[in-house]
Scaffold this motif. Structure first.
Motif, mmCIF file in Angstrom:
data_model
loop_
_atom_site.group_PDB
_atom_site.id
_atom_site.type_symbol
_atom_site.label_atom_id
_atom_site.label_comp_id
_atom_site.label_asym_id
_atom_site.label_seq_id
_atom_site.Cartn_x
_atom_site.Cartn_y
_atom_site.Cartn_z
ATOM 1 N N TYR A 29 2.252 -7.619 1.776
ATOM 2 C CA TYR A 29 3.628 -7.236 1.475
ATOM 3 C C TYR A 29 4.119 -7.950 0.224
ATOM 4 C CZ TYR A 29 3.798 -5.304 6.216
ATOM 5 O OH TYR A 29 3.557 -4.579 7.342
ATOM 6 N N ILE A 30 5.096 -7.335 -0.444
ATOM 7 C CA ILE A 30 5.862 -7.975 -1.510
ATOM 8 C C ILE A 30 7.235 -8.302 -0.929
ATOM 9 C CG2 ILE A 30 7.064 -7.607 -3.696
ATOM 10 C CD1 ILE A 30 4.696 -5.943 -4.612
ATOM 11 N N ILE A 31 7.676 -9.533 -1.141
ATOM 12 C CA ILE A 31 9.013 -9.935 -0.700
ATOM 13 C C ILE A 31 9.879 -10.113 -1.940
ATOM 14 C CG2 ILE A 31 10.347 -11.602 0.616
ATOM 15 C CD1 ILE A 31 7.763 -12.372 2.045
ATOM 16 N N LEU A 32 10.989 -9.408 -2.002
ATOM 17 C CA LEU A 32 11.908 -9.466 -3.142
ATOM 18 C C LEU A 32 13.208 -10.113 -2.686
ATOM 19 C CD1 LEU A 32 12.799 -8.685 -6.028
ATOM 20 C CD2 LEU A 32 13.518 -6.474 -5.106
ATOM 21 N N TYR A 33 13.548 -11.257 -3.305
ATOM 22 C CA TYR A 33 14.777 -11.984 -2.995
ATOM 23 C C TYR A 33 15.804 -11.708 -4.089
ATOM 24 C CZ TYR A 33 11.421 -14.611 -0.163
ATOM 25 O OH TYR A 33 10.441 -14.970 0.710
ATOM 26 N N ALA A 92 16.242 0.947 5.192
ATOM 27 C CA ALA A 92 14.795 1.158 5.308
ATOM 28 C C ALA A 92 14.473 2.445 4.566
ATOM 29 C CB ALA A 92 14.370 1.248 6.769
ATOM 30 N N GLY A 93 13.233 2.570 4.098
ATOM 31 C CA GLY A 93 12.869 3.759 3.348
ATOM 32 C C GLY A 93 11.384 3.877 3.155
ATOM 33 N N LYS A 94 10.954 4.968 2.513
ATOM 34 C CA LYS A 94 9.537 5.278 2.365
ATOM 35 C C LYS A 94 8.960 4.856 1.023
ATOM 36 C CE LYS A 94 9.101 7.326 6.361
ATOM 37 N NZ LYS A 94 8.270 6.706 7.412
ATOM 38 N N ASP A 95 9.778 4.788 -0.047
ATOM 39 C CA ASP A 95 9.251 4.463 -1.379
ATOM 40 C C ASP A 95 10.269 3.586 -2.103
ATOM 41 O OD1 ASP A 95 8.205 4.319 -3.936
ATOM 42 O OD2 ASP A 95 7.541 6.407 -3.945
ATOM 43 N N PHE A 96 10.120 2.286 -1.991
ATOM 44 C CA PHE A 96 11.078 1.348 -2.574
ATOM 45 C C PHE A 96 11.143 1.485 -4.094
ATOM 46 C CE2 PHE A 96 11.663 -2.729 -4.718
ATOM 47 C CZ PHE A 96 12.923 -3.068 -4.265
ATOM 48 N N PHE A 97 10.005 1.612 -4.746
ATOM 49 C CA PHE A 97 9.972 1.596 -6.216
ATOM 50 C C PHE A 97 10.666 2.832 -6.793
ATOM 51 C CE2 PHE A 97 6.286 -0.684 -4.572
ATOM 52 C CZ PHE A 97 6.528 -1.941 -5.108
ATOM 53 N N ARG A 98 10.374 4.007 -6.258
ATOM 54 C CA ARG A 98 11.015 5.218 -6.764
ATOM 55 C C ARG A 98 12.518 5.202 -6.492
ATOM 56 N NH1 ARG A 98 12.746 9.465 -4.335
ATOM 57 N NH2 ARG A 98 11.664 8.957 -2.390
ATOM 58 N N GLU A 99 12.922 4.861 -5.276
ATOM 59 C CA GLU A 99 14.341 4.853 -4.938
ATOM 60 C C GLU A 99 15.109 3.838 -5.790
ATOM 61 O OE1 GLU A 99 15.059 4.475 -0.746
ATOM 62 O OE2 GLU A 99 13.354 5.752 -0.237
ATOM 63 N N LYS A 149 0.814 -1.213 0.000
ATOM 64 C CA LYS A 149 0.000 0.000 0.000
ATOM 65 C C LYS A 149 0.850 1.266 0.000
ATOM 66 C CE LYS A 149 -3.887 2.136 2.450
ATOM 67 N NZ LYS A 149 -4.831 2.011 3.593
ATOM 68 N N SER A 150 1.857 1.331 0.870
ATOM 69 C CA SER A 150 2.617 2.569 1.035
ATOM 70 C C SER A 150 3.948 2.596 0.285
ATOM 71 C CB SER A 150 2.901 2.798 2.524
ATOM 72 O OG SER A 150 3.768 1.790 3.022
ATOM 73 N N GLY A 151 4.496 1.425 -0.023
ATOM 74 C CA GLY A 151 5.818 1.370 -0.637
ATOM 75 C C GLY A 151 6.951 1.407 0.369
ATOM 76 N N GLU A 152 6.648 1.512 1.684
ATOM 77 C CA GLU A 152 7.700 1.478 2.706
ATOM 78 C C GLU A 152 8.360 0.103 2.737
ATOM 79 O OE1 GLU A 152 6.315 2.690 6.496
ATOM 80 O OE2 GLU A 152 5.648 4.662 5.834
ATOM 81 N N TYR A 153 9.635 0.069 3.110
ATOM 82 C CA TYR A 153 10.350 -1.196 3.009
ATOM 83 C C TYR A 153 11.448 -1.301 4.065
ATOM 84 C CZ TYR A 153 14.209 1.342 0.828
ATOM 85 O OH TYR A 153 15.248 2.207 0.586
ATOM 86 N N LEU A 154 11.836 -2.575 4.286
ATOM 87 C CA LEU A 154 13.038 -2.917 5.035
ATOM 88 C C LEU A 154 13.939 -3.735 4.127
ATOM 89 C CD1 LEU A 154 11.680 -4.117 8.508
ATOM 90 C CD2 LEU A 154 12.995 -2.056 8.075
ATOM 91 N N SER A 155 15.242 -3.575 4.252
ATOM 92 C CA SER A 155 16.162 -4.439 3.525
ATOM 93 C C SER A 155 17.061 -5.148 4.521
ATOM 94 C CB SER A 155 17.005 -3.639 2.524
ATOM 95 O OG SER A 155 17.925 -2.814 3.210
ATOM 96 N N PHE A 156 17.442 -6.375 4.173
ATOM 97 C CA PHE A 156 18.271 -7.188 5.052
ATOM 98 C C PHE A 156 19.624 -7.448 4.396
ATOM 99 C CE2 PHE A 156 13.906 -7.930 6.027
ATOM 100 C CZ PHE A 156 13.879 -7.889 7.410
#
Length: 668
Positions: free
Chosen positions: A346-350, A276-283, A255-262
């Motif tokens: 959520y979308i999980i991207l590996y 971490a960030g607010k808009d994964f797709f734009r960044e 919904k928001s595009g917020e994300y965590l990365s590991f």
């Protein structure tokens, strides 16, 4: 003053004991699922207990000066608060347990309505008590007197705790393992609260209810809170083991595009995004222009839009794409796999470095948010399976989990001290008798340890008998990242197998017949070319973890038989050759690719037992040659080696060369 010291001490103990829960979860639900209510409801109960201890302590101090007329209004007010806080602890306790239990069953609804009704009646009675003192009163010397209404209220409260205990014991009776112990602990807590209320009725001027409340909190903390933390640690180990193939994982809210990365140690190598960030797709799109290989930039940008990812996920579990990223001035291929989590929020991207697997070691930071997210990743990955077993390699003790179909969560189904002994007994009762030997050989600790030394995982397909009916099942085994445990996943593949069988029956058309050798019934050259193309595609896409091999066979003396006995005898010789190959390599497809030449595509169990099967074939050929009857087959075998093989034809050529050498030996 001695009275006040008891609740004051209990207040301090309560805050120390539950500080982590109060700090980490607070009093506001951070997500909408029912599981998110549990820690918040528990904190509400802890807060009401804190308020009760404070009120009880202040009441004890004030009562030391009860002869003071000026303090009497305050003493009266805190007496009212005492009753309200006591019943508030009962209310918040009930709400906490109902949230932990089941989220919405009829009995739970009845309990909630009952406790709310009791709380409302007590508030009403305390209001009326100002005009008609039937709950409590003070005499002319301002001494506290408990009236009949107080005792009735306490007796009703005791009856409620008894009913609540009976309900929890009923729930525990239907549960197993650690869950049963927790429900019993909740029931015991209700009994303790009821017993200490009895003491409170008899001994008015002793803080018995405060002591009982603190004992109950300690029981819950010991049996429920700490037990849940231990299970969460196991979930994290499962998540880490399942995710160990990946260089990084992104957890993106749709919904928001917020994300965590590991794995922050690798972020600077591929997308250069923050942890971490607010808009994964734009960044991500912004970083592609700077760090992606020039020829792949346009292709890569197509995928980093929310709409594009959701469209590609329509109707399927996951999808993948790959492109090159500049690492140390050199382009490297990375494979990106996208899937939804089990709840669809959520979308999980590996992200996997498919050019150099050795660079995929991770260094993940431990913090509360990552712990919760890894638990959700574990549930998402585990939802593919019906059961998961977490087995200690050294001692063989284990915990078995099943996936809750309603909430998509891992729940303990059983546990034991020796997984392999328990499995042997279970296998004998359930596995199809024709598959028993294979399964016994597979579920062997020494076999699993040996196999997983050189492979990331291993698997076996077999049949089980349930209610007299046969069902196909798959078992997959891998080790945890620290090498201390096996993770054994069991999946029901009966629907998949039956669907494949139905499709095969439906494809008895000219197109299907074109892939069958008319003389022998095995697959023909067309089918082999299609399989070769599919295997080549897997190699090109970096799926080098799919173990397979090829065996090339050639029927000796066919020309001599045709010349001396006729082509009918030659055809029988070819069919007998096909039968011998199919009997030995029963779990692998066989292809006739020439007049007297066959190819076996080794996979699964046949691949794992390839050397034993080749020995059987050659032993049978030697026996036929000595007896002067039966077919004489030359054979050569070669396995796929990811480090040197770029084409399937490389594997075929090695097997063909070994077959030719075998033919020379047979002739000599």
């Amino acid at each position: 003053m001695l009275y006040a010291m008891v609740p004051a001490t209990l207040l301090i103990i309560n805050i120390i004991l539950n500080w982590d829960s109060l700090k980490n979860y607070g009093f506001r639900e951070k997500n909408t699922d029912e599981a998110g209510q549990v820690p918040v409801r528990y904190n509400e109960f802890i807060l009401s207990a804190i308020c009760y201890f404070i009120v009880d302590m202040i009441w004890g101090i004030l009562y030391e000066f009860n002869e003071s007329m000026e303090l009497f209004p305050v003493l009266y007010a805190f007496t009212v608060l005492y009753f309200m806080m006591m019943f508030l602890t009962m209310l918040t306790w009930t709400r906490s347990v109902v949230a932990y239990l089941d989220r919405g069953r009829r009995r739970s609804t009845v309990l909630l309505y009952g406790v709310w009704t009791m709380f409302g009646l007590v508030v009403l009675c305390l209001i009326l008590n100002q005009f008609y003192p039937f709950m409590f009163s003070f005499n002319a010397a301002y001494e506290y007197i408990g009236e009949f209404g107080r005792n009735i209220a306490f007796i009703l409260q005791i009856a409620f705790y008894i009913a609540f205990s009976a309900y929890m014991l009923h729930v525990a009776h239907k549960s197993i393992g650690r869950q049963k112990n927790r429900y019993n602990a909740v029931a015991l807590t209700s009994i303790v609260l009821g017993v200490f209320l009895v003491f409170q009725i008899v001994y008015t001027f002793y803080p018995f209810y405060a002591v009982g409340l603190m004992i109950g909190i300690c029981l819950i903390h010991s049996f429920v809170q700490l037990g849940a933390k231990k299970e969460n640690d196991i979930h994290n180990n499962i998540a880490l083991a399942m995710a160990e193939d990946y260089a990084a994982i992104f957890y993106i809210e749709i919904k928001s595009g917020e994300y965590l990365s590991f794995d922050e140690s690798l972020n600077n190598k591929f997308l250069h995004v923050s942890s971490a960030g607010k808009d994964f797709f734009r960044e991500s799109r912004e970083k592609i222009d700077e760090y992606v290989y020039p020829d792949d930039k346009k292709y890569a940008k197509r995928f980093f839009h929310k709409e594009a990812m959701l469209k590609n996920l329509e109707g399927r579990r996951s999808f993948s794409f790959k492109y090159r990223i500049i690492i140390d001035d050199e382009p490297r291929y990375f494979l990106f796999t996208v899937m939804r989590d089990s709840k669809g929020q959520y979308i999980i991207l590996y992200v996997k470095d498919i050019e150099d697997e050795l660079n995929a070691e991770k260094a993940l930071k431990e913090n509360q948010k990552k712990t919760i997210t890894f638990g959700q990743i574990a549930e998402s990955l585990a939802s593919n399976y019906d059961e998961i077993y977490y087995v200690n390699i050294e001692y063989s003790n284990y915990v078995g989990y099943e996936v809750n179909s309603q909430y998509g969560q891992l729940e303990i189904s059983r546990s034991g001290d020796d997984f392999f002994s328990d499995s042997i007994a279970h296998i004998k009762r359930t596995v199809h008798k024709r598959d028993l030997d294979q399964v016994y050989g597979f579920i062997n600790k020494d076999n699993l340890i040996s196999t997983l030394e050189n492979h990331k995982d291993c698997s076996i397909d077999f049949r089980i008998i349930i209610d007299g009916k046969t069902r196909f099942t798959r078992m997959i085994v891998r080790k945890t990242s620290d090498g201390t445990h096996f993770i054994i996943c069991v999946e029901d593949i009966d629907a998949e197998v039956q669907r494949e069988k139905q499709q095969l029956r439906a494809l008895k058309t000219a197109k299907e017949l074109a892939r069958r050798d008319e003389l022998t019934g095995v697959k023909n050259m067309t089918a082999y070319k299609e399989l070769e193309k599919s295997a080549q595609g897997n190699i090109d896409n970096g799926m080098d973890y799919l173990d397979f091999g090829l065996i090339v066979c050639d029927a000796n003396n066919l020309k001599q038989i045709n010349d001396t006995q006729g082509h009918t005898a030659g055809d029988e010789y070819i069919k007998e050759s096909a039968r011998l190959i199919c009997d030995i390599f029963a779990h692998s497809p066989v292809f006739r690719v020439g007049g007297d030449e066959f190819v076996v595509f080794l996979r699964g169990y046949d691949y794992a037992s390839r050397h034993e099967l080749m020995d059987r074939l050659r032993a049978q050929v030697r026996e036929n040659k000595q007896a002067g009857t039966g077919v004489i087959l030359s054979a050569g075998m070669s396995e796929y080696r990811p480090e040197i093989d770029s084409f399937v034809s490389d594997i075929f050529d090695r097997a063909d060369k070994e077959m030719y050498e075998d033919k020379q030996r047979l002739k000599s």
